[in-house]
Design a protein around this motif. Structure first.
Motif, PDB file in Angstrom:
ATOM      1  N   ALA A 186       0.894  -0.860  -0.045  1.00 49.23           N
ATOM      2  CA  ALA A 186       0.113   0.528   0.205  1.00 49.23           C
ATOM      3  C   ALA A 186       0.561   0.885  -0.137  1.00 49.23           C
ATOM      4  CB  ALA A 186      -0.783  -0.028   1.082  1.00 49.23           C
ATOM      5  N   LYS A 187       0.425   2.469  -0.279  1.00 48.48           N
ATOM      6  CA  LYS A 187       1.541   3.363  -0.537  1.00 48.48           C
ATOM      7  C   LYS A 187       1.044   3.979   0.782  1.00 48.48           C
ATOM      8  CE  LYS A 187       0.488   4.562  -5.039  1.00 48.48           C
ATOM      9  NZ  LYS A 187      -0.403   5.134  -6.828  1.00 48.48           N
ATOM     10  N   SER A 188       0.335   3.764   2.238  1.00 48.31           N
ATOM     11  CA  SER A 188       0.340   4.176   2.534  1.00 48.31           C
ATOM     12  C   SER A 188      -0.604   3.533   3.909  1.00 48.31           C
ATOM     13  CB  SER A 188      -0.846   6.283   2.691  1.00 48.31           C
ATOM     14  OG  SER A 188      -1.791   6.582   2.488  1.00 48.31           O
ATOM     15  N   SER A 189      -0.447   4.374   5.393  1.00 44.75           N
ATOM     16  CA  SER A 189      -1.988   3.176   6.120  1.00 44.75           C
ATOM     17  C   SER A 189      -3.640   2.993   5.480  1.00 44.75           C
ATOM     18  CB  SER A 189      -1.481   3.104   7.352  1.00 44.75           C
ATOM     19  OG  SER A 189       0.095   2.940   7.493  1.00 44.75           O
ATOM     20  N   LYS A 190      -3.930   4.349   5.450  1.00 45.67           N
ATOM     21  CA  LYS A 190      -5.343   5.210   4.451  1.00 45.67           C
ATOM     22  C   LYS A 190      -5.528   4.059   3.650  1.00 45.67           C
ATOM     23  CE  LYS A 190      -4.273   9.398   5.524  1.00 45.67           C
ATOM     24  NZ  LYS A 190      -4.175  11.594   5.445  1.00 45.67           N
ATOM     25  N   GLU A 191      -4.901   2.868   3.379  1.00 45.54           N
ATOM     26  CA  GLU A 191      -4.966   2.506   2.338  1.00 45.54           C
ATOM     27  C   GLU A 191      -6.630   1.337   3.058  1.00 45.54           C
ATOM     28  OE1 GLU A 191      -3.293   2.117  -1.655  1.00 45.54           O
ATOM     29  OE2 GLU A 191      -2.443   3.261  -1.339  1.00 45.54           O
ATOM     30  N   LEU A 192      -5.031   0.977   4.323  1.00 42.94           N
ATOM     31  CA  LEU A 192      -5.761  -0.465   5.081  1.00 42.94           C
ATOM     32  C   LEU A 192      -7.230   0.104   5.840  1.00 42.94           C
ATOM     33  CD1 LEU A 192      -4.602  -3.208   5.569  1.00 42.94           C
ATOM     34  CD2 LEU A 192      -3.653  -2.513   7.143  1.00 42.94           C
ATOM     35  N   ASP A 193      -8.220  -0.595   5.637  1.00 41.41           N
ATOM     36  CA  ASP A 193      -9.371  -0.530   6.341  1.00 41.41           C
ATOM     37  C   ASP A 193      -8.841  -1.957   7.716  1.00 41.41           C
ATOM     38  OD1 ASP A 193     -11.196   0.289   7.576  1.00 41.41           O
ATOM     39  OD2 ASP A 193     -12.476  -1.224   6.733  1.00 41.41           O
ATOM     40  N   TYR A 194      -9.404  -1.934   8.996  1.00 41.57           N
ATOM     41  CA  TYR A 194      -9.260  -2.679   9.172  1.00 41.57           C
ATOM     42  C   TYR A 194      -9.749  -2.916  11.208  1.00 41.57           C
ATOM     43  CZ  TYR A 194      -5.878   0.406  11.680  1.00 41.57           C
ATOM     44  OH  TYR A 194      -4.946   1.298  12.290  1.00 41.57           O
ATOM     45  N   VAL A 195     -10.532  -4.257  11.182  1.00 40.56           N
ATOM     46  CA  VAL A 195     -11.045  -3.879  13.225  1.00 40.56           C
ATOM     47  C   VAL A 195     -10.096  -5.112  13.270  1.00 40.56           C
ATOM     48  CG1 VAL A 195     -12.236  -5.752  14.480  1.00 40.56           C
ATOM     49  CG2 VAL A 195     -13.220  -4.921  12.212  1.00 40.56           C
ATOM     50  N   CYS A 196      -9.483  -4.263  14.314  1.00 39.64           N
ATOM     51  CA  CYS A 196      -7.937  -4.665  15.422  1.00 39.64           C
ATOM     52  C   CYS A 196      -8.573  -4.802  17.211  1.00 39.64           C
ATOM     53  CB  CYS A 196      -7.102  -3.793  15.729  1.00 39.64           C
ATOM     54  SG  CYS A 196      -5.747  -4.691  16.287  1.00 39.64           S
ATOM     55  N   SER A 197      -8.472  -5.631  17.627  1.00 40.90           N
ATOM     56  CA  SER A 197      -9.236  -6.478  19.610  1.00 40.90           C
ATOM     57  C   SER A 197      -8.521  -6.961  19.831  1.00 40.90           C
ATOM     58  CB  SER A 197     -10.548  -6.213  19.055  1.00 40.90           C
ATOM     59  OG  SER A 197     -10.705  -5.963  20.112  1.00 40.90           O
ATOM     60  N   GLY A 198      -8.618  -6.913  21.171  1.00 39.65           N
ATOM     61  CA  GLY A 198      -8.507  -7.259  22.357  1.00 39.65           C
ATOM     62  C   GLY A 198      -8.014  -6.760  23.867  1.00 39.65           C
ATOM     63  N   ILE A 199      -6.585  -6.621  24.367  1.00 38.59           N
ATOM     64  CA  ILE A 199      -5.986  -6.394  25.454  1.00 38.59           C
ATOM     65  C   ILE A 199      -5.025  -5.332  25.152  1.00 38.59           C
ATOM     66  CG2 ILE A 199      -7.768  -7.796  27.046  1.00 38.59           C
ATOM     67  CD1 ILE A 199      -4.554  -8.452  27.890  1.00 38.59           C
ATOM     68  N   ASN A 200      -4.578  -4.323  25.698  1.00 34.54           N
ATOM     69  CA  ASN A 200      -3.613  -2.731  25.039  1.00 34.54           C
ATOM     70  C   ASN A 200      -2.072  -4.389  24.980  1.00 34.54           C
ATOM     71  OD1 ASN A 200      -1.702  -1.728  26.717  1.00 34.54           O
ATOM     72  ND2 ASN A 200      -1.841  -0.958  24.728  1.00 34.54           N
ATOM     73  N   HIS A 201      -1.426  -4.394  24.232  1.00 31.68           N
ATOM     74  CA  HIS A 201       0.341  -4.710  23.857  1.00 31.68           C
ATOM     75  C   HIS A 201      -0.419  -6.581  23.042  1.00 31.68           C
ATOM     76  CE1 HIS A 201       2.652  -2.310  26.299  1.00 31.68           C
ATOM     77  NE2 HIS A 201       1.892  -1.741  25.449  1.00 31.68           N
ATOM     78  N   GLN A 202      -2.091  -6.182  23.483  1.00 29.70           N
ATOM     79  CA  GLN A 202      -2.330  -7.893  22.693  1.00 29.70           C
ATOM     80  C   GLN A 202      -3.781  -7.635  21.944  1.00 29.70           C
ATOM     81  OE1 GLN A 202      -2.263 -11.682  25.789  1.00 29.70           O
ATOM     82  NE2 GLN A 202      -0.450 -10.654  26.559  1.00 29.70           N
ATOM     83  N   THR A 203      -3.782  -6.902  21.231  1.00 26.56           N
ATOM     84  CA  THR A 203      -4.520  -6.239  20.555  1.00 26.56           C
ATOM     85  C   THR A 203      -4.787  -7.413  18.851  1.00 26.56           C
ATOM     86  OG1 THR A 203      -3.585  -4.523  19.548  1.00 26.56           O
ATOM     87  CG2 THR A 203      -5.519  -4.328  20.455  1.00 26.56           C
ATOM     88  N   TRP A 204      -5.002  -8.185  17.802  1.00 31.68           N
ATOM     89  CA  TRP A 204      -5.464  -8.717  17.202  1.00 31.68           C
ATOM     90  C   TRP A 204      -6.042  -7.973  15.615  1.00 31.68           C
ATOM     91  CZ3 TRP A 204      -2.207 -12.665  18.446  1.00 31.68           C
ATOM     92  CH2 TRP A 204      -2.042 -12.632  19.464  1.00 31.68           C
ATOM     93  N   PHE A 205      -5.113  -7.817  14.586  1.00 31.97           N
ATOM     94  CA  PHE A 205      -5.993  -7.409  13.294  1.00 31.97           C
ATOM     95  C   PHE A 205      -7.091  -9.045  12.809  1.00 31.97           C
ATOM     96  CE2 PHE A 205      -2.336  -4.611  13.766  1.00 31.97           C
ATOM     97  CZ  PHE A 205      -3.201  -3.602  13.339  1.00 31.97           C
ATOM     98  N   ILE A 206      -8.227  -8.480  13.585  1.00 28.32           N
ATOM     99  CA  ILE A 206      -8.976  -9.915  12.854  1.00 28.32           C
ATOM    100  C   ILE A 206      -9.508  -9.962  11.578  1.00 28.32           C
ATOM    101  CG2 ILE A 206      -8.975 -10.590  15.694  1.00 28.32           C
ATOM    102  CD1 ILE A 206     -11.978  -9.125  15.219  1.00 28.32           C
ATOM    103  N   GLU A 207      -9.703  -8.476  10.991  1.00 21.29           N
ATOM    104  CA  GLU A 207     -10.172  -7.937   9.731  1.00 21.29           C
ATOM    105  C   GLU A 207      -9.776  -7.078   8.950  1.00 21.29           C
ATOM    106  OE1 GLU A 207     -14.555  -5.883   7.856  1.00 21.29           O
ATOM    107  OE2 GLU A 207     -14.976  -7.638   9.700  1.00 21.29           O
ATOM    108  N   LEU A 208      -8.995  -7.698   7.820  1.00 23.42           N
ATOM    109  CA  LEU A 208      -8.498  -6.512   6.345  1.00 23.42           C
ATOM    110  C   LEU A 208      -8.931  -6.596   5.947  1.00 23.42           C
ATOM    111  CD1 LEU A 208      -4.650  -8.591   8.119  1.00 23.42           C
ATOM    112  CD2 LEU A 208      -5.309  -6.324   8.317  1.00 23.42           C
ATOM    113  N   ARG A 209      -8.781  -5.217   4.981  1.00 20.61           N
ATOM    114  CA  ARG A 209      -9.217  -5.118   3.963  1.00 20.61           C
ATOM    115  C   ARG A 209      -8.093  -4.017   3.400  1.00 20.61           C
ATOM    116  NH1 ARG A 209     -14.542  -6.845   2.571  1.00 20.61           N
ATOM    117  NH2 ARG A 209     -15.705  -7.600   4.561  1.00 20.61           N
ATOM    118  N   LEU A 210      -7.461  -4.340   2.366  1.00 20.50           N
ATOM    119  CA  LEU A 210      -6.930  -3.351   1.105  1.00 20.50           C
ATOM    120  C   LEU A 210      -8.046  -2.810   0.209  1.00 20.50           C
ATOM    121  CD1 LEU A 210      -4.233  -1.936   1.463  1.00 20.50           C
ATOM    122  CD2 LEU A 210      -3.225  -3.650  -0.500  1.00 20.50           C
TER     123      LEU A 210
END
Length: 488
Positions: A186-210
């Motif tokens: 990707a040219k920038s992080s703005k092209e990435l849509d994501y759901v990231c969830s969990g607890i602090n320092h253990q969050t997980w990218f459970i959904e990714l769309r570019l």
């Protein structure tokens, strides 16, 4: 607009400057007041001089005050930001040094594991003092933005026992998203849509769309393994991705100390980490980095002061959440971010009382979390192990209960993978005695801990760790920076 922001621990000079310039990138915030407070008059003087220089260089009406009187700084504040390190580098050194005697090798030691748990014990009484002052002298319903680690424990204590409107803030999600965007081209992080969830320092990218296209596990693994840098620096994270099916936000070094599998033996540690930078798993890496950074700043302060004369560039506003949250609350320009709050059903398969880190939206009505998230089972199980440790640690800190503290440390994933109960009991005694000056709630427990230590037969060793580096001198740091500048 005119309101007051108090920054506790403002002597964390570099971070305070970043927060300050970020907030002043919001046009409506030029006429606000920043009240700086810290226990170090020396550090307060340095940061105030830098911020005054920024105000002068940009011809702003912004007011900056500095005082070691915390209550005075908090009087009338609408927002309170904390970035404190209770015990400083002196106590932090013991968080790393003492567990090493018992075979526990940490990279950072500020979240859970033996070091993070003791860090929480030092922080929580102070956090509750902050909250008392906020309730008594700040604006009614003032918001407390906690940047200090251990994030979950501090935020848990402030919400549950401090009774203050609190949100915990971290930048791990943004850093992880930037990595994913890069490996996917990707040219920038703005092209990435994501759901990231969990607890602090253990969050997980459970959904990714570019750019709207879903990204699956296999594509992500292939992208990381093909990357010339991350394939070497993030070996452990990639291994977890392969086994769990989702990528973790946290760095290779951080993640390694929250799990029971990768740092349990010295040969395993060297197999999974990378020594090109501390964050990839070096023993005591963040302690070394923090020490070098402090020494460098003290020596090179005139250069930092000179750099403060440059104009503020809104295009360089960082992705730290604080300025964006304040902008959304005050102007109603909606902000989407990831926030540490009490779960209350946001993540279906984590406990209600846990402090989670998950997506939310901010506007003038406050922080509104996106509910109905279910983590993959392996991610939830890993988070649960930490949550149980965090809960016991918070309760131990509130009660000054050394027996519960020992049980919290015993149940830590990495500690449990390395140490026996007898070793844990002695290690906690040793840490509490060493850090007694910052642990007022354990004052009554210290004499008995000293007595037990005098009679203990548990064997320890003086061990630097599997991958330790010495703190570099100012001359060495200058030479390295010069070489990087010449190469770049």
């Amino acid at each position: 607009m005119s309101f007051k922001i108090a920054i506790i621990g403002a002597g964390s000079v570099g971070f305070t400057k970043k927060l300050f310039t970020d907030i002043l990138c919001v046009p409506e915030f030029k006429d606000i007041e920043f009240a700086l407070t810290d226990i170090s008059e020396h550090n307060l003087g340095m940061i105030k001089a830098i911020l005054d220089r920024i105000v002068e260089a940009n011809n702003l009406p912004t007011r900056v005050t500095a005082t070691t009187d915390r209550r005075k700084a908090l009087e009338g504040a609408r927002y309170v930001i904390s970035c404190v390190r209770v015990g400083g580098l002196e106590a932090y050194a013991d968080d790393i040094r003492i567990p090493l005697k018992y075979g526990i090798d940490q990279c950072v030691g500020d979240t859970i594991c033996a070091g993070g748990i003791l860090y929480g014990q030092r922080n929580i009484p102070v956090i509750l003092d902050f909250c008392k002052d906020i309730r008594e002298v700040a604006e009614t319903d003032a918001k407390f933005l906690n940047y200090a680690n251990p994030m979950a424990m501090n935020t848990w204590a402030a919400i549950e026992y401090g009774k203050v409107d609190t949100v915990g803030l971290c930048h791990g999600v943004q850093h992880g998203a930037a990595q994913i965007a890069e490996v996917l081209g990707a040219k920038s992080s703005k092209e990435l849509d994501y759901v990231c969830s969990g607890i602090n320092h253990q969050t997980w990218f459970i959904e990714l769309r570019l750019n709207g296209r879903p990204i699956g596990k296999d594509e992500l693994i292939a992208a990381f393994e093909a990357h010339p840098v991350y394939s070497k620096q993030e070996k452990l994270r990639i291994d977890v991705l392969k086994r769990f099916g989702v990528y973790s936000t946290e760095s290779n070094g951080h993640l390694s100390e929250y799990l029971p599998w990768y740092r349990k033996r010295p040969d395993e540690i060297t197999r999974w980490i990378d020594m090109s930078d501390w964050i990839h798993g070096e023993t005591g890496g963040y302690l070394r980095y923090s020490t070098e950074t402090r020494n460098w700043f003290e020596t090179e302060y005139p250069q930092f002061l000179e750099a403060a004369s440059k104009p503020i560039d809104p295009a360089k506003r960082s992705n730290e959440h604080a300025s964006h949250i304040l902008e959304a609350l005050e102007t109603n320009r909606v902000y989407r971010g990831h926030f540490n709050v009490k779960n209350n059903g946001v993540i279906a398969n984590l406990p209600q009382d846990a402090i989670i880190e998950s997506p939310g939206f901010v506007d003038r009505f406050g922080i509104n979390m996106a509910a109905g998230i279910t983590l993959p089972e392996a991610c939830a199980a890993t988070c649960m192990a930490s949550i149980n440790v965090q809960r016991m640690s918070v309760h131990a800190a509130i009660a000054g209960d050394i027996d519960l503290l020992k049980l919290a440390v015993l149940h830590d994933p990495l500690v449990g993978a390395v140490s026996t109960p007898e070793e844990v009991w002695q290690m906690v005694d040793e840490m509490v005695v060493a850090q007694a000056a910052w642990l007022p709630q354990y004052a009554d427990a210290v004499p008995a801990a000293k007595e037990r230590l005098s009679k203990s037969r548990v064997k320890t060793r003086e061990w630097a760790g599997a991958a330790r580096r010495s703190v570099r001198s100012i001359e060495e740091l200058r030479a390295e920076k010069a070489a990087l500048k010449q190469a770049g």
